[in-house]
Design a protein around this motif. Structure first.
Motif, PDB file in Angstrom:
ATOM      1  N   UNK A   1       7.937   5.089  -1.567  1.00 16.82           N
ATOM      2  CA  UNK A   1       6.816   4.220  -1.916  1.00 16.82           C
ATOM      3  C   UNK A   1       6.163   3.648  -0.666  1.00 16.82           C
ATOM      4  N   UNK A   2       6.982   3.180   0.271  1.00 15.59           N
ATOM      5  CA  UNK A   2       6.448   2.640   1.529  1.00 15.59           C
ATOM      6  C   UNK A   2       5.736   3.729   2.321  1.00 15.59           C
ATOM      7  N   UNK A   3       6.310   4.939   2.342  1.00 12.36           N
ATOM      8  CA  UNK A   3       5.698   6.049   3.075  1.00 12.36           C
ATOM      9  C   UNK A   3       4.345   6.420   2.463  1.00 12.36           C
TER      10      UNK A   3
ATOM     11  N   UNK B   1       0.609  17.576   4.251  1.00 16.17           N
ATOM     12  CA  UNK B   1       1.725  16.898   4.897  1.00 16.17           C
ATOM     13  C   UNK B   1       2.708  16.432   3.850  1.00 16.17           C
ATOM     14  N   UNK B   2       4.006  16.645   4.119  1.00 19.07           N
ATOM     15  CA  UNK B   2       5.048  16.318   3.164  1.00 19.07           C
ATOM     16  C   UNK B   2       6.112  15.472   3.843  1.00 19.07           C
ATOM     17  N   UNK B   3       6.560  14.428   3.142  1.00 16.99           N
ATOM     18  CA  UNK B   3       7.669  13.607   3.622  1.00 16.99           C
ATOM     19  C   UNK B   3       8.709  13.548   2.511  1.00 16.99           C
ATOM     20  N   UNK B   4       9.965  13.762   2.885  1.00 13.99           N
ATOM     21  CA  UNK B   4      11.084  13.634   1.949  1.00 13.99           C
ATOM     22  C   UNK B   4      11.938  12.451   2.388  1.00 13.99           C
ATOM     23  N   UNK B   5      12.217  11.544   1.451  1.00 13.00           N
ATOM     24  CA  UNK B   5      12.988  10.347   1.767  1.00 13.00           C
ATOM     25  C   UNK B   5      14.206  10.243   0.860  1.00 13.00           C
ATOM     26  N   UNK B   6      15.093   9.368   1.255  1.00 13.21           N
ATOM     27  CA  UNK B   6      16.247   9.044   0.425  1.00 13.21           C
ATOM     28  C   UNK B   6      15.957   7.699  -0.239  1.00 13.21           C
ATOM     29  N   UNK B   7      15.744   7.709  -1.540  1.00  9.32           N
ATOM     30  CA  UNK B   7      15.490   6.485  -2.282  1.00  9.32           C
ATOM     31  C   UNK B   7      14.021   6.220  -2.542  1.00  9.32           C
TER      32      UNK B   7
ATOM     33  N   UNK C   1       2.723  10.502  10.396  1.00 10.55           N
ATOM     34  CA  UNK C   1       3.341   9.613  11.397  1.00 10.55           C
ATOM     35  C   UNK C   1       3.507   8.199  10.846  1.00 10.55           C
ATOM     36  N   UNK C   2       2.487   7.690  10.181  1.00 10.05           N
ATOM     37  CA  UNK C   2       2.561   6.347   9.592  1.00 10.05           C
ATOM     38  C   UNK C   2       3.586   6.300   8.463  1.00 10.05           C
ATOM     39  N   UNK C   3       3.647   7.354   7.672  1.00 10.25           N
ATOM     40  CA  UNK C   3       4.609   7.415   6.567  1.00 10.25           C
ATOM     41  C   UNK C   3       6.044   7.454   7.051  1.00 10.25           C
ATOM     42  N   UNK C   4       6.291   8.184   8.117  1.00 14.62           N
ATOM     43  CA  UNK C   4       7.635   8.244   8.693  1.00 14.62           C
ATOM     44  C   UNK C   4       8.050   6.869   9.185  1.00 14.62           C
ATOM     45  N   UNK C   5       7.160   6.225   9.896  1.00 14.71           N
ATOM     46  CA  UNK C   5       7.460   4.892  10.430  1.00 14.71           C
ATOM     47  C   UNK C   5       7.741   3.896   9.298  1.00 14.71           C
TER      48      UNK C   5
ATOM     49  N   UNK D   1      10.238  15.999   7.211  1.00 12.54           N
ATOM     50  CA  UNK D   1       8.787  15.957   7.051  1.00 12.54           C
ATOM     51  C   UNK D   1       8.220  17.232   7.651  1.00 12.54           C
ATOM     52  N   UNK D   2       6.996  17.547   7.240  1.00 13.76           N
ATOM     53  CA  UNK D   2       6.355  18.746   7.765  1.00 13.76           C
ATOM     54  C   UNK D   2       4.856  18.673   7.531  1.00 13.76           C
TER      55      UNK D   2
END
Length: 103
Positions: free
Chosen positions: A17-19, A6-12, A58-62, A75-76
């Motif tokens: 870190x929170x994800x 599972x991959x999450x891409x964020x801005x900043x 799901x938790x990381x996105x939130x 995310x994917x």
């Protein structure tokens, strides 16, 4: 047993870190990659059983969206990546991530 990624891409940084924090606390997953995508975008990747990775993402996105100024870009979840993808992309377990492997 299939191991998903599972991959999450964020801005900043605060959002990634929170994800990442939420992902490892919400499910039985291991962080296998963290890096900079481009211009302030950061990526975190986790591995684990399919259901665990879905729950972690799901938790990381939130958590990423709830961070002040945070934004989840994309995310994917890949349920069972083939071996050739693991060889080319940095989603395999390394000597740094191996001590934290849960399965």
């Amino acid at each position: 047993m299939p191991q998903a990624v599972g991959v999450i891409e964020t801005l900043g940084f605060p959002a990634v870190l929170a994800a990442a924090d939420a992902m490892v606390k919400a499910a039985g997953v291991t962080i296998v990659y963290y890096g900079i995508a481009e211009s302030g975008r950061l990526i975190v990747a986790v591995r684990g059983h399919v259901a665990e990775v879905k729950r972690a993402v799901d938790a990381g996105i939130e958590a990423g969206e709830a961070t002040f100024g945070g934004e989840v870009i994309t995310y994917y979840v890949v349920p069972n990546p083939p071996e050739n993808i693991e060889t080319v992309l940095p989603i395999h377990f390394t000597s740094a991530s191996e001590p934290f492997r849960l399965f």
